[in-house]
Design an enzyme around this catalytic site. Structure first.
Site, PDB file in Angstrom:
ATOM      1  N   HIS A 159      11.520  25.456   7.805  1.00 37.29           N
ATOM      2  CA  HIS A 159      12.725  26.154   7.350  1.00 37.29           C
ATOM      3  C   HIS A 159      12.430  27.050   6.157  1.00 37.29           C
ATOM      4  CE1 HIS A 159      15.309  24.301  10.144  1.00 37.29           C
ATOM      5  NE2 HIS A 159      15.354  23.118   9.594  1.00 37.29           N
ATOM      6  N   HIS A 209      20.375  23.235   3.594  1.00 39.27           N
ATOM      7  CA  HIS A 209      20.169  23.277   5.039  1.00 39.27           C
ATOM      8  C   HIS A 209      21.470  23.419   5.816  1.00 39.27           C
ATOM      9  CE1 HIS A 209      19.439  21.833   9.115  1.00 39.27           C
ATOM     10  NE2 HIS A 209      18.218  22.288   8.955  1.00 39.27           N
TER      11      HIS A 209
END
Lengths: 120, 120
Positions: free
Chosen positions: A75, A9
């Site tokens: 995501h 991330h």
């Protein structure tokens, strides 16, 4: 030549990436014939696109991308496929494939259970 | 009685929590004598505070909190200690301890390397 990208991330705090650096080092020690790069969705460098560029420069023709995420939320379900598609357009001669998130791996989950037992 | 909390970030997409549910199920199968609850920093329920309440109601007196995060950035270095301190004030008779993030575990990192090798 095959290569690997560990895709995380990213975070503002640079210390966040320490386990990712450790992961890449473990990979390099154990599978030195398959180059590895880290890549981050946001807040950290390199981007996925730049990591692919780095591996191309080393002669990679087939790259496996491992999303180092536990859960598969927005995501991975929304942002990542768009990003991957853009990278495929940018590097049409490179084969790019993605694995499920590492949180899907029973071995990874079992390692977390072991970690919990050790600290109980 | 000892108990365990698996503490994750949380996400908008409910499917994000699937590996966490699997993790709690693995724990319950393997260590049924130590109750487990999930807890989330944001966007998902229960909160850490509520998970502690659930375990107290089951008779827990000593709770180990495992942060299911890879990296230790702002969430674990800044938000989590404040949250833990507030929970300690709210439950003064419960012993609350926290382990490092699971990304610090060599066994977890090694399991991720294995996962990558399998998909190469």
């Amino acid at each position: 030549m095959k290569a690997l990208i560990l895709f995380g991330h990213g975070a503002r705090d640079m210390r966040w990436r320490e386990p990712f650096d450790r992961l890449a080092a473990l990979w390099s020690q154990q599978i030195p014939s398959t180059p590895v790069e880290l890549a981050f969705l946001e807040l950290m460098e390199p981007s996925l696109e730049n990591a692919i560029g780095l591996l191309c420069a080393k002669g990679a023709t087939s790259i496996t991308i491992v999303p180092v995420f536990f859960g598969q939320g927005g995501h991975l379900r929304n942002d990542f496929p768009v990003l991957l598609e853009a990278c495929r357009r940018q590097y049409p001669d490179i084969s790019l494939s993605a694995t499920p998130a590492v949180g899907e791996s029973e071995t990874v989950l079992q390692a977390i259970v072991k970690f919990g037992i050790k600290h109980l």
